[in-house]
Design a protein around this motif. Structure first.
Motif, PDB file in Angstrom:
ATOM      1  N   GLU A  21      -4.821   7.835   1.026  1.00 18.66           N
ATOM      2  CA  GLU A  21      -5.168   6.415   0.962  1.00 18.66           C
ATOM      3  C   GLU A  21      -4.957   5.531   0.000  1.00 18.66           C
ATOM      4  O   GLU A  21      -4.361   4.687  -0.107  1.00 18.66           O
ATOM      5  N   ARG A  22      -5.247   6.211  -1.191  1.00 15.68           N
ATOM      6  CA  ARG A  22      -4.760   5.452  -2.474  1.00 15.68           C
ATOM      7  C   ARG A  22      -3.257   5.449  -2.806  1.00 15.68           C
ATOM      8  O   ARG A  22      -3.040   4.371  -3.283  1.00 15.68           O
ATOM      9  N   LEU A  23      -2.712   6.450  -2.640  1.00 18.32           N
ATOM     10  CA  LEU A  23      -1.371   6.429  -2.729  1.00 18.32           C
ATOM     11  C   LEU A  23      -0.791   5.584  -2.086  1.00 18.32           C
ATOM     12  O   LEU A  23       0.138   5.018  -2.115  1.00 18.32           O
ATOM     13  N   HIS A  24      -1.127   5.614  -0.651  1.00 17.11           N
ATOM     14  CA  HIS A  24      -0.370   4.758   0.326  1.00 17.11           C
ATOM     15  C   HIS A  24      -0.694   3.188   0.047  1.00 17.11           C
ATOM     16  O   HIS A  24       0.374   2.254   0.040  1.00 17.11           O
ATOM     17  N   GLU A  25      -1.697   2.940  -0.641  1.00 24.15           N
ATOM     18  CA  GLU A  25      -1.973   1.240  -1.123  1.00 24.15           C
ATOM     19  C   GLU A  25      -1.051   1.245  -2.310  1.00 24.15           C
ATOM     20  O   GLU A  25      -0.529  -0.134  -2.210  1.00 24.15           O
ATOM     21  N   ALA A  26      -0.962   1.967  -2.866  1.00 27.69           N
ATOM     22  CA  ALA A  26      -0.253   1.916  -4.317  1.00 27.69           C
ATOM     23  C   ALA A  26       1.274   1.550  -3.794  1.00 27.69           C
ATOM     24  O   ALA A  26       1.949   0.648  -4.361  1.00 27.69           O
ATOM     25  N   LEU A  27       1.883   2.334  -2.886  1.00 31.98           N
ATOM     26  CA  LEU A  27       3.108   2.409  -2.484  1.00 31.98           C
ATOM     27  C   LEU A  27       3.563   0.871  -1.710  1.00 31.98           C
ATOM     28  O   LEU A  27       4.489   0.460  -1.694  1.00 31.98           O
ATOM     29  N   GLU A  28       2.566   0.642  -1.145  1.00 30.13           N
ATOM     30  CA  GLU A  28       2.598  -0.745   0.101  1.00 30.13           C
ATOM     31  C   GLU A  28       2.876  -1.900  -1.196  1.00 30.13           C
ATOM     32  O   GLU A  28       3.518  -2.803  -0.909  1.00 30.13           O
ATOM     33  N   ARG A  29       1.971  -1.808  -2.409  1.00 31.72           N
ATOM     34  CA  ARG A  29       2.130  -2.849  -3.003  1.00 31.72           C
ATOM     35  C   ARG A  29       3.551  -2.864  -3.860  1.00 31.72           C
ATOM     36  O   ARG A  29       3.970  -4.160  -4.034  1.00 31.72           O
ATOM     37  N   LEU A  30       3.923  -1.857  -4.219  1.00 28.43           N
ATOM     38  CA  LEU A  30       5.250  -1.822  -4.941  1.00 28.43           C
ATOM     39  C   LEU A  30       6.555  -2.204  -4.018  1.00 28.43           C
ATOM     40  O   LEU A  30       7.315  -2.871  -4.471  1.00 28.43           O
ATOM     41  N   ASP A  31       6.263  -1.820  -2.699  1.00 32.71           N
ATOM     42  CA  ASP A  31       7.263  -2.141  -1.621  1.00 32.71           C
ATOM     43  C   ASP A  31       7.154  -3.654  -1.617  1.00 32.71           C
ATOM     44  O   ASP A  31       8.363  -4.392  -1.214  1.00 32.71           O
ATOM     45  N   ALA A  32       6.021  -4.161  -1.435  1.00 32.24           N
ATOM     46  CA  ALA A  32       5.861  -5.747  -1.187  1.00 32.24           C
ATOM     47  C   ALA A  32       6.799  -6.462  -2.516  1.00 32.24           C
ATOM     48  O   ALA A  32       7.348  -7.466  -2.397  1.00 32.24           O
ATOM     49  N   ALA A  33       6.354  -5.952  -3.407  1.00 30.70           N
ATOM     50  CA  ALA A  33       7.103  -6.586  -4.780  1.00 30.70           C
ATOM     51  C   ALA A  33       8.332  -6.266  -4.835  1.00 30.70           C
ATOM     52  O   ALA A  33       9.294  -7.246  -5.358  1.00 30.70           O
ATOM     53  N   ALA A  34       9.009  -5.318  -4.543  1.00 31.26           N
ATOM     54  CA  ALA A  34      10.458  -4.919  -4.461  1.00 31.26           C
ATOM     55  C   ALA A  34      11.056  -5.939  -3.666  1.00 31.26           C
ATOM     56  O   ALA A  34      12.275  -6.622  -3.466  1.00 31.26           O
ATOM     57  N   SER A  35      10.355  -6.402  -2.275  1.00 28.58           N
ATOM     58  CA  SER A  35      10.954  -7.014  -1.120  1.00 28.58           C
ATOM     59  C   SER A  35      10.893  -8.492  -1.593  1.00 28.58           C
ATOM     60  O   SER A  35      11.774  -9.242  -1.407  1.00 28.58           O
ATOM     61  N   ARG A  36       9.702  -8.801  -2.283  1.00 29.38           N
ATOM     62  CA  ARG A  36       9.664 -10.291  -2.837  1.00 29.38           C
ATOM     63  C   ARG A  36      10.585 -10.535  -3.919  1.00 29.38           C
ATOM     64  O   ARG A  36      11.134 -11.778  -4.065  1.00 29.38           O
ATOM     65  N   PHE A  37      11.120  -9.634  -4.762  1.00 29.47           N
ATOM     66  CA  PHE A  37      11.873  -9.861  -6.005  1.00 29.47           C
ATOM     67  C   PHE A  37      13.173  -8.662  -5.857  1.00 29.47           C
ATOM     68  O   PHE A  37      13.142  -7.678  -6.382  1.00 29.47           O
TER      69      PHE A  37
END
Length: 502
Positions: free
Chosen positions: A306-322
């Motif tokens: 769950e903690r790993l999934h949360e981290a990856l979601e944030r990184l994916d969102a950042a890569a999509s935004r930038f």
């Protein structure tokens, strides 16, 4: 879920070899951080970035440290000013635009994550690693200018990472070399170190970089990078931050001496970080060690999926935004930015004491270090020969002598040979003043002269001479100090703390 995607790794050189490309593709890391050794010509670096993206097979975060001033990785584009120089300007609009200048030079190459700016408050003159990387000693000023800089970067398309949370400004130890401790109460931290970071959270800045520092009032056992109390309890839960949290480099001895062979990677994810900066400085082995440690933690369920999934979601969102698509940097925009950088440099020069004006035809003696050492985050320094050449363009009758840490023979001989010439003592070192600099300052004070403080502004207060402070040694700073010498214009206002009267 691939835990390797939480790892931001480094590479040995300016090109991605076939072996390195296979290495990246095999493990599927989340991104790469580029250092000075990786950045060469624009064409070559852009190709390196494209090759990294091809190897990793998706939009990823390509990072670097383009802070401005002394900490620059790309040197062939308009160079954002030293943060403390912006502090001397006290102009949030300039800080916003400086962040955009940094971003334009990076995004031209496809670099979409900048580990900048530093939101550390420079309250300790003996701090070995922050200094002019800070916007100043006033936390409100640091907050105003630092957040403006970060938002300027993000408006121009590059994710900003404010650092070093929760504050590296009041340390005596460089975390590259050891574990610093900031032994302040929570109330004291709230009033100073935390004020800029709280402002960044409220502004929605996209990422925060952690500090490898122990804060006993918060967590007496774990440095902030590994502290659940700091990263989750304070930053996430109490302050409500939802952006990416990235660690400072995990090879720094504050972490690696105590948590070797990558075992800090799962600990920082468990604490609340999303991205782990793994640096091998040419050696790829540490990246595998960090991944093995993550896989073991997942298998042993000390790190939850769950903690790993949360981290990856944030990184994916950042890569999509930038997204990392390279954006052209037009010649017209570069010329505008270069002119702005020069104007900022002139506006930040700060006078200390009575500074004489010099005519172009003045007979001038320059005393400067041969080649100052570097360390920590710094990649280069200004040598005396280069400084003399730059100033001689403005003062054709300039003569110079170089000195080492203790050898002043050449400088003394020059002073004796030209007893009536104006003397300039330049300090181009980041670190402590050398015995030679103290000796020469005392000699010059007897006959009259001027100190050019071209890197560490604290040096101007440590030597018994009037001074011009530039907060940096890049070409724009050297042109600005020459202009100040010829015109007497030094409009900057020191962002340093006022010394206490004892």
């Amino acid at each position: 879920m691939n835990p390797a995607r939480t790892l931001i790794v480094d590479l040995p050189g300016p090109d991605l070899t076939p072996e390195e490309g296979l290495f990246l593709a095999r493990y599927g890391f989340g991104g790469v951080c580029l250092f000075a050794r990786n950045i060469s010509t624009p064409e070559r670096t852009a190709r390196l970035v494209r090759d990294i993206r091809d190897a990793l097979g998706r939009d990823v975060l390509i990072a670097t440290d383009q802070e401005g001033g002394a900490v620059l990785r790309r040197l062939d584009s308009p160079q954002p000013p030293t943060p403390m120089g912006l502090g001397a300007l006290r102009d949030p609009a300039a800080a916003f635009e400086a962040g955009a200048v940094a971003a334009r030079g990076l995004l031209e190459l496809g670099i979409n994550w900048n580990y900048a700016p530093s939101l550390d408050v420079n309250v300790n003159p003996e701090n070995p690693v922050i200094g002019e990387r800070s916007f100043g000693a006033n936390p409100a000023l640091v907050a105003e200018l630092g957040v403006a800089w970060a938002l300027g970067s993000e408006a121009a398309g590059v994710l900003s990472s404010v650092k070093h949370f929760p504050g590296h400004g009041d340390t005596h130890v460089d975390s590259h070399l050891g574990l610093p401790t900031v032994d302040k109460s929570r109330a004291a931290l709230e009033a100073c170190e935390w004020l800029p970071f709280r402002a960044a959270v409220r502004a929605g800045v996209g990422s925060v970089m952690t500090a490898h520092i122990l804060y006993p009032a918060l967590d007496p056992l774990h440095p902030a990078t590994l502290s659940h109390t700091v990263l989750t309890g304070l930053l996430r839960d109490e302050w409500g931050y939802s952006g990416v949290v990235v660690t400072d480099a995990m090879d720094m001895r504050a972490i690696s001496d105590r948590y070797p062979r990558g075992i800090g990677a799962p600990l920082t994810l468990m604490a609340g970080a999303d991205a782990v900066l793994s640096c091998g400085h040419g050696d790829l082995t540490p990246h595998v060690e960090h991944l093995v440690a993550l896989e073991r933690a997942l298998a042993g369920e000390t790190l939850s999926e769950e903690r790993l999934h949360e981290a990856l979601e944030r990184l994916d969102a950042a890569a999509s935004r930038f997204p990392g698509a390279a954006r052209p940097y037009s010649s017209g925009q570069k010329q505008t930015d270069e002119a702005q950088v020069r104007a900022w440099a002139r506006g930040s020069v700060t006078r200390q004491g009575a500074v004489p004006r010099l005519s172009r035809d003045a007979e001038v003696l320059l005393l400067a270090p041969e080649q100052p050492g570097i360390g920590g985050p710094y990649g280069d320094s200004l040598g005396g020969e280069a400084l003399a050449a730059a100033l001689r363009a403005h003062f054709p009758h300039l003569r110079h002598a170089l000195h080492g840490d203790t050898d002043t023979a050449a400088a003394r001989a020059l002073l004796t040979a030209y007893p009536d010439a104006t003397v300039l003592l330049a300090t181009t070192t980041r670190w402590e003043l050398t015995p030679a600099q103290h000796e020469l300052a005392a000699l010059i004070a007897q006959r009259g002269g001027l100190h050019l403080a071209l890197w560490n502004p604290e040096h101007a207060r440590a030597l018994p001479l009037p001074a011009l402070v530039t907060y940096g040694y890049r070409s724009a700073h050297l042109a600005a100090v020459a202009h100040a010498l010829q015109t007497g214009e030094a409009p900057g206002r020191s962002p340093l703390a006022v010394p206490e009267v004892v």
